[in-house]
Design a protein around this motif. Structure first.
Motif, mmCIF file in Angstrom:
data_model
loop_
_atom_site.group_PDB
_atom_site.id
_atom_site.type_symbol
_atom_site.label_atom_id
_atom_site.label_comp_id
_atom_site.label_asym_id
_atom_site.label_seq_id
_atom_site.Cartn_x
_atom_site.Cartn_y
_atom_site.Cartn_z
ATOM 1 N N ARG A 1 -10.778 -16.175 -4.850
ATOM 2 C CA ARG A 1 -10.248 -16.353 -3.507
ATOM 3 C C ARG A 1 -9.981 -15.042 -2.800
ATOM 4 N N LEU A 2 -10.198 -15.050 -1.506
ATOM 5 C CA LEU A 2 -9.912 -13.862 -0.712
ATOM 6 C C LEU A 2 -8.494 -13.984 -0.158
ATOM 7 N N THR A 3 -7.575 -13.359 -0.851
ATOM 8 C CA THR A 3 -6.176 -13.425 -0.417
ATOM 9 C C THR A 3 -5.885 -12.269 0.524
ATOM 10 N N HIS A 4 -4.754 -12.363 1.218
ATOM 11 C CA HIS A 4 -4.352 -11.263 2.091
ATOM 12 C C HIS A 4 -4.245 -9.977 1.304
ATOM 13 N N GLN A 5 -3.660 -10.093 0.097
ATOM 14 C CA GLN A 5 -3.494 -8.897 -0.723
ATOM 15 C C GLN A 5 -4.837 -8.237 -1.005
ATOM 16 N N ARG A 6 -5.768 -9.045 -1.478
ATOM 17 C CA ARG A 6 -7.088 -8.487 -1.793
ATOM 18 C C ARG A 6 -7.735 -7.895 -0.561
ATOM 19 N N GLU A 7 -7.656 -8.615 0.541
ATOM 20 C CA GLU A 7 -8.287 -8.142 1.768
ATOM 21 C C GLU A 7 -7.726 -6.773 2.176
ATOM 22 N N ASN A 8 -6.413 -6.667 2.151
ATOM 23 C CA ASN A 8 -5.792 -5.401 2.546
ATOM 24 C C ASN A 8 -6.101 -4.264 1.588
ATOM 25 N N ILE A 9 -6.071 -4.572 0.310
ATOM 26 C CA ILE A 9 -6.376 -3.532 -0.673
ATOM 27 C C ILE A 9 -7.794 -3.032 -0.469
ATOM 28 N N ILE A 10 -8.717 -3.958 -0.327
ATOM 29 C CA ILE A 10 -10.112 -3.591 -0.136
ATOM 30 C C ILE A 10 -10.279 -2.725 1.108
ATOM 31 N N LYS A 11 -9.662 -3.166 2.201
ATOM 32 C CA LYS A 11 -9.767 -2.404 3.445
ATOM 33 C C LYS A 11 -9.221 -0.994 3.277
ATOM 34 N N TYR B 1 -7.675 7.305 -7.098
ATOM 35 C CA TYR B 1 -6.333 6.728 -7.089
ATOM 36 C C TYR B 1 -5.833 6.322 -8.473
ATOM 37 N N THR B 2 -4.582 6.598 -8.751
ATOM 38 C CA THR B 2 -3.940 5.902 -9.858
ATOM 39 C C THR B 2 -3.460 4.568 -9.293
ATOM 40 N N VAL B 3 -3.152 3.614 -10.168
ATOM 41 C CA VAL B 3 -2.634 2.337 -9.684
ATOM 42 C C VAL B 3 -1.362 2.588 -8.883
ATOM 43 N N GLU B 4 -0.510 3.413 -9.438
ATOM 44 C CA GLU B 4 0.762 3.738 -8.796
ATOM 45 C C GLU B 4 0.566 4.288 -7.381
ATOM 46 N N LYS C 1 3.390 0.198 2.059
ATOM 47 C CA LYS C 1 3.651 0.508 3.472
ATOM 48 C C LYS C 1 3.060 -0.564 4.376
ATOM 49 N N GLU C 2 1.911 -1.112 3.990
ATOM 50 C CA GLU C 2 1.277 -2.144 4.805
ATOM 51 C C GLU C 2 1.758 -3.543 4.460
ATOM 52 N N MET C 3 2.056 -3.745 3.179
ATOM 53 C CA MET C 3 2.489 -5.066 2.693
ATOM 54 C C MET C 3 3.696 -4.879 1.788
ATOM 55 N N PRO C 4 4.873 -4.792 2.376
ATOM 56 C CA PRO C 4 6.061 -4.421 1.601
ATOM 57 C C PRO C 4 6.299 -5.272 0.342
ATOM 58 N N GLY C 5 5.877 -6.523 0.354
ATOM 59 C CA GLY C 5 6.175 -7.374 -0.786
ATOM 60 C C GLY C 5 5.179 -7.313 -1.921
ATOM 61 N N ILE C 6 4.112 -6.550 -1.739
ATOM 62 C CA ILE C 6 3.022 -6.576 -2.722
ATOM 63 C C ILE C 6 3.496 -6.085 -4.091
ATOM 64 N N GLY C 7 2.905 -6.643 -5.129
ATOM 65 C CA GLY C 7 3.320 -6.280 -6.477
ATOM 66 C C GLY C 7 2.372 -5.290 -7.127
ATOM 67 N N VAL D 1 -2.033 -5.009 -7.373
ATOM 68 C CA VAL D 1 -2.872 -3.841 -7.146
ATOM 69 C C VAL D 1 -3.678 -3.546 -8.404
ATOM 70 N N TYR D 2 -2.979 -3.568 -9.511
ATOM 71 C CA TYR D 2 -3.630 -3.320 -10.798
ATOM 72 C C TYR D 2 -4.799 -4.264 -11.011
ATOM 73 N N ARG D 3 -4.546 -5.577 -10.830
ATOM 74 C CA ARG D 3 -5.590 -6.558 -11.103
ATOM 75 C C ARG D 3 -6.714 -6.493 -10.074
ATOM 76 N N THR D 4 -6.395 -6.155 -8.855
ATOM 77 C CA THR D 4 -7.448 -6.058 -7.846
ATOM 78 C C THR D 4 -8.375 -4.882 -8.147
ATOM 79 N N LEU D 5 -7.797 -3.797 -8.642
ATOM 80 C CA LEU D 5 -8.650 -2.666 -9.011
ATOM 81 C C LEU D 5 -9.576 -3.054 -10.167
ATOM 82 N N GLN D 6 -9.047 -3.779 -11.120
ATOM 83 C CA GLN D 6 -9.902 -4.251 -12.218
ATOM 84 C C GLN D 6 -11.035 -5.116 -11.665
#
Ligand SMILES: [Mn+2]
Ligand SMILES: [Mn+2]
Ligand SMILES: [Mn+2]
Ligand SMILES: [Mn+2]
Lengths: 147, 147
Positions: free
Chosen positions: A16-26, A35-38, A46-52, A56-61
């Motif tokens: 699924r294309l979630t907001h999180q994935r979309e923003n990370i990709i962009k 980038y490190t995950v951190e 800064k763009e998505m204050p609630g993101i975990g 990020v870790y799993r999206t990079l994988q």
DNA sequence: ATACGTGCAAAGTGTTTGCGACAGT
DNA sequence: ACTGTCGCAAACACTTTGCACGTAT
């Protein structure tokens, strides 16, 4: 464009294309950084204050699995990710003073490398070539400092 | 002989030659292996059942500081130590099937590497060159398996 | 409605260190 | 006797995962 390719990949895999994935990709895919995950997590917050962090870790994988990012690890032993722009292969020079990373490619070196592998009957699938030292700026600073 | 050089180093630094250090040195220094701390610890326990992991760990650090061992880290992200035999530099091919490590040295490759660094005005202090793939044995096994 | 994905917190892993007892000099 | 060293166990620094809840399709 990268984003569309990603969407196709997700659809194909039933993901699924979630907001999180979309923003990370962009945010990630057009950068030319390692980038490190951190680090990416901090920027994403800064763009998505609630993101975990785990997202990020799993999206990079995911991006690595999809062939849109490469996982690297340099001497500081932290996993880094860089967007894969073309199908280019490159190696790295890392400044031990300022951390700057210079990418380079050298066909002759690559050929020679393949020759060495062949000489040992080694079937080379991948390789790692990294230089550590001072970049031009830091080396110049050092020279001035000594005067 | 290595052992004597080490004793001199210890004396010079006001450090002590304990049974543990003596045994570790005897066991480690003449090998041609790339030990993890855990691996060396397991081997040492056979000779000295009471020895501690931290002792092996700290002794390896000592050997590195003294210039008698090198610390390496390959793709599996475990720190390894190899005795430094001469002042030789070498690089590694690592078999991703059986784990065999083949050491090699190639002057031409080293020269070319220095040339590339120079071209980028990079002051190269150290470098890492590793090949990953199949060693001759494992590649042959793979070919047979496919028939 | 049905899974897939998220955020959190916990677990995993190899590395490093603090500390009281022990031992080389 | 004076320190450096040992073994143990805890602390670290990431990396990876389980799970209950949320959400894209
Ligand atoms: Mn290369
Ligand atoms: Mn790069
Ligand atoms: Mn080399
Ligand atoms: Mn080696």
């Amino acid at each position: 464009m990268k984003e569309q390719e990603l969407k196709d990949y997700l659809k194909e895999k039933g993901l699924r294309l979630t907001h999180q994935r979309e923003n990370i990709i962009k945010h990630f895919c057009d950068k030319n950084k390692h980038y490190t995950v951190e680090e990416l997590y901090e920027e994403m917050k800064k763009e998505m204050p609630g993101i975990g962090f785990a997202t990020v870790y799993r999206t990079l994988q995911l991006l690595v699995a999809a062939g849109f990012a490469l996982e690297r690890r340099f001497k500081d032993d932290v996993t880094r990710f860089e967007p894969l722009h073309k199908n280019d292969h490159h190696d790295h020079m890392i400044c031990i003073e300022c951390g700057r990373i210079i990418e380079f490619e050298n066909k002759k070196l690559e050929r020679l490398k393949d020759g060495v592998a062949k000489k040992h009957n080694f079937c080379i699938l991948l390789h790692k070539l990294e230089f550590y030292g001072y970049c031009e700026k830091c080396r110049n600073k050092k020279i001035k400092g000594k005067k």
